[in-house]
Design an enzyme around this catalytic site. Structure first.
Site, PDB file in Angstrom:
ATOM      1  CG  HIS A 163      -7.892   2.342  -6.838  1.00  0.00           C
ATOM      2  ND1 HIS A 163      -8.804   2.998  -6.044  1.00  0.00           N
ATOM      3  CD2 HIS A 163      -6.910   1.788  -6.000  1.00  0.00           C
ATOM      4  CE1 HIS A 163      -8.497   2.791  -4.877  1.00  0.00           C
ATOM      5  NE2 HIS A 163      -7.184   2.028  -4.855  1.00  0.00           N
ATOM      6  CG  HIS A 221     -10.427  -1.471  -3.952  1.00  0.00           C
ATOM      7  ND1 HIS A 221      -9.269  -2.516  -4.693  1.00  0.00           N
ATOM      8  CD2 HIS A 221      -9.732  -0.365  -3.445  1.00  0.00           C
ATOM      9  CE1 HIS A 221      -8.250  -1.652  -4.328  1.00  0.00           C
ATOM     10  NE2 HIS A 221      -8.399  -0.546  -3.512  1.00  0.00           N
ATOM     11  NE  ARG A 231     -13.616   4.786   4.990  1.00  0.00           N
ATOM     12  CZ  ARG A 231     -12.655   4.051   4.371  1.00  0.00           C
ATOM     13  NH1 ARG A 231     -11.410   4.803   4.508  1.00  0.00           N
ATOM     14  NH2 ARG A 231     -12.875   3.008   3.893  1.00  0.00           N
TER      15      ARG A 231
END
Length: 252
Positions: A163, A221, A231
């Protein structure tokens, strides 16, 4: 996936790494703000703005907030500005849902650290792109993310699609990510990937590392799927349009 080049390895300790790339035309379809709207575009990575110890303290804020909810799928978010918190397949407003109990979860020091970190990131972006820090405004959404390998339950869990921030959120001019955990130590997969025509350029997260970039199509990206572990990161974004500016969150 094309050829992959690593822009920043987890083991690197980068003072400043910046790659200039030509600006896309995305900014032309929005009102331009002199001294702020990107004329120089690119992407940078630094390990010299936020310490690992500060990143750990911020991760604890995220962990405490997200422990109150969490998505059924692999991606959970916490937005201290709007109060949005993933809960099951939906979102709740943390401040309304938990009311006065918020004071038991977060402290004034937490919010002061959050503000300080945001200001330092803003100053670094302004310095690198040669604009005035006071011409930039924090914009929404700015949020903590926690990602793990649980399968997606709703489209909100599908964080891995390519996006462009300026297209997704029209207000974004500069995007930054502060990583709060270490690639290959705390989690596998989950690298950040810039998708260029000739090759992919990846950033391996490391606690305290800041990745920042202009928000247009020059920086298409995605994030790789997390394969194992957890994460943590915080996305902090800036606009040149004062009408889209938001204040720092307050512990009300």
């Amino acid at each position: 996936d094309g050829v992959t080049e690593v822009l920043a390895h987890r083991s690197d300790n980068l003072r400043d790494k910046f790659i200039e790339i030509p600006c896309s035309e995305d900014y032309d379809s929005h009102k331009r703000f002199a001294g702020c709207t990107p004329r120089k575009c690119g992407r940078g990575v630094t390990d010299a703005v936020i310490t690992r110890e500060e990143a750990e303290r911020i991760r604890r804020i995220a962990e405490r907030g997200l422990s109150l909810g969490g998505s059924d799928g692999g991606a959970s978010i916490l937005d201290l500005h709007s109060g949005a918190l993933s809960l099951g397949k939906h979102f709740v407003n943390l401040y309304r849902y938990f009311g006065d109990k918020i004071q038991d979860i977060f402290t004034e020091e937490d919010f002061a650290l959050y503000r300080d970190v945001r200001q330092r990131i803003q100053q670094r972006i302004a310095q690198v792109f040669g604009i005035s820090s006071s011409a930039m405004y924090l914009t929404k959404p700015t949020f903590f993310s926690r990602m793990n390998s649980t399968g997606a339950k709703t489209t909100h869990d599908e964080y891995w699609h390519p996006h462009v921030d300026k297209v997704t959120y029209g207000s974004f001019d500069y995007t930054s990510l502060l990583y709060l955990s270490d690639y290959s130590k705390d989690f596998g997969g989950g690298r950040f990937v810039f998708m260029d025509a000739d090759s992919n350029k990846t950033v391996e997260p490391r606690a305290g590392r800041v990745s920042f970039f202009t928000s247009g199509s020059e920086n298409l990206h995605r994030v790789e799927k997390v394969q194992w572990g957890t994460r943590f990161a915080i996305t902090i974004s800036f606009t040149c349009d004062p009408e889209h500016g938001i204040e720092d969150p307050l512990l009300a």
